[in-house]
Design an enzyme around this catalytic site. Structure first.
Site, PDB file in Angstrom:
ATOM      1  CG  ASP A 122      26.244  87.023  57.126  1.00  0.00           C
ATOM      2  OD1 ASP A 122      26.296  86.824  55.849  1.00  0.00           O
ATOM      3  OD2 ASP A 122      25.333  87.322  57.931  1.00  0.00           O
ATOM      4  CE  LYS A 179      21.689  94.369  52.288  1.00  0.00           C
ATOM      5  NZ  LYS A 179      21.289  93.243  52.690  1.00  0.00           N
ATOM      6  CD1 TRP A 222      19.627  91.578  59.518  1.00  0.00           C
ATOM      7  CD2 TRP A 222      19.960  89.300  59.036  1.00  0.00           C
ATOM      8  NE1 TRP A 222      18.801  91.175  58.520  1.00  0.00           N
ATOM      9  CE2 TRP A 222      19.224  89.955  58.067  1.00  0.00           C
ATOM     10  CE3 TRP A 222      20.698  88.059  59.010  1.00  0.00           C
ATOM     11  CZ2 TRP A 222      18.625  89.270  57.120  1.00  0.00           C
ATOM     12  CZ3 TRP A 222      20.077  87.536  57.657  1.00  0.00           C
ATOM     13  CH2 TRP A 222      19.148  87.918  56.912  1.00  0.00           C
TER      14      TRP A 222
END
Length: 403
Positions: free
Chosen positions: A213, A248, A132
């Protein structure tokens, strides 16, 4: 002379900058595949029914909005601990698990980074290659020298697993290794069960520090299945850190609802770790917001709402998988096939989560934006969750045109 006269103009964020360009685009057929949010079949950010129910209840019985404790809303951290580690987890019963509320997953990463650098300032940190975009910046700001381990295979579609293991074995003792629990961002390629077993073994034997993560719990296989990497590390008995985000999977992006969890070797160590995390949080933000955490706590603690969330989450997960298949089929229909001398794009259907590493070059991604109004990152990442039946044919035709 201004005190700010020497301040340089910072480069635009590579992802958020795309949104700015997208908004300025006058193409009526423009599609934003750059931003990392789930959109429904109508291209809208959904409000989950389970969330709406809780908010209606909260609205009918408004309560004072006092400050939360530094480590967050107790009802929230309790439910997050059970969601990720299991209600009967030994680390919870033994008092070895620390859970603190954070400003979504990014905040959890920053608190973890600052804490780990404080504990071992000479340690290095490794990210997957690629990872990311914000990982590099977050951990550099925490003071780490950031390196990488191989992940995406350079010469084919898929994971360079042997290269990954080789890089992990070569890392110095105490190195922090950031791993993606599921739905790897940006590639969409996830490790198999057997591969996770090998990674856990190598990380443990090399005495590295795992930081898992988890930004997309429930988007790969399901909320219970997607925590397998965390549980495998916990089973080693060595310390492990993991992040949690409800941006999300509950569509609570702007509420910034996250958590950092640290599994310690014993309860006494956990108390000391918690004390230091609270100091860090206090100096960063003092305490976290109440609203989003209250919503999550009530959804997770109510049997009916929890079941509704699980069903809604499954619907989002399956819609993404459907759009992956339709993207592969649409590209083939537009002539993107090996028989036509084009790349085989079937790998897209094998990836997990919201993102796909399309394999398109920077030049092709720029052409997509300039010629067709289709926006993705220069590195070829597209958000599959932004596709729907209204825009997918345009996207497929555009990709076929630039390949």
């Amino acid at each position: 002379m201004s005190v700010f006269s020497s301040v340089e103009m910072a480069p635009r964020d590579p992802i958020l900058g795309l949104t700015e360009a997208f908004l300025a685009d006058t193409n009526p057929n423009k599609v934003n595949l750059g931003v990392g949010v789930y959109q429904d079949e109508n291209g809208k950010l959904p409000v989950l029914a389970c969330v709406r129910t809780v908010e209606q209840q909260m609205g009918s019985e408004p309560k004072p909005r006092g400050y939360l404790p530094i480590d967050g809303l107790a009802a929230y951290t309790t439910e997050v601990a059970k969601l990720v580690h299991g209600a009967d987890a030994a680390e919870i019963a033994d008092g070895r698990l620390v859970t603190v509320q954070t400003l979504s997953g990014t905040g959890a990463l920053r608190v973890a980074g600052d804490f780990l650098h404080q504990v071992n300032p000479g340690a290095k940190l490794l990210l997957s290659d690629p990872s990311w975009e914000n990982h590099q910046a977050v951990f550099t700001r925490s003071g780490f020298e950031v390196g990488s381990y191989r992940y995406k295979a350079a010469d084919r579609d898929g994971i360079d697993f042997e290269g990954m293991l080789e890089d992990l074995r070569a890392a110095e003792k105490g190195t922090v290794v950031v791993l993606h629990a599921c739905c790897h961002n940006p590639t969409g390629y996830d490790l198999s069960e057997e591969q996770w077993d090998q990674v856990v073994q190598v990380v443990t034997e090399a005495e590295l520090v795992p930081l898992v993560d988890m930004a997309y719990q429930g988007f790969a296989e399901g909320p219970e299945q997607d925590v397998k990497a965390i549980k495998k590390f916990v089973a080693t008995g060595r310390p492990v850190l993991n992040t949690v985000s409800f941006a999300k999977n509950m569509s609570l992006y702007g509420e910034r609802v996250g958590a950092l969890q640290v599994t310690c070797t014993d309860a006494e160590e956990a108390k000391r770790v918690l004390s230091q995390l609270k100091v860090l949080i206090r100096t960063m933000v003092s305490s976290s917001p109440t609203h989003g955490a209250t919503v999550v706590a009530q959804v997770l603690s109510d049997e009916t709402l929890r079941a509704q969330w699980t069903k809604e989450l499954a619907g989002m997960r399956e819609r993404i998988k459907t759009m992956r298949r339709k993207l592969v089929e649409g590209l083939a229909a537009h002539g993107v096939t090996p028989e036509n001398g084009k790349k085989d794009m079937s790998f897209i259907a094998e990836q997990n989560g919201m993102f796909s590493f399309s394999g398109l070059s920077k030049e092709q991604m720029v052409a997509l934006r300039e010629k067709h109004g289709v926006y993705g990152t220069d590195k070829g990442r597209i958000c599959v969750a932004a596709l729907n039946d209204k825009n997918i044919d345009h996207v497929c035709a555009a990709i076929a045109d630039v390949m």
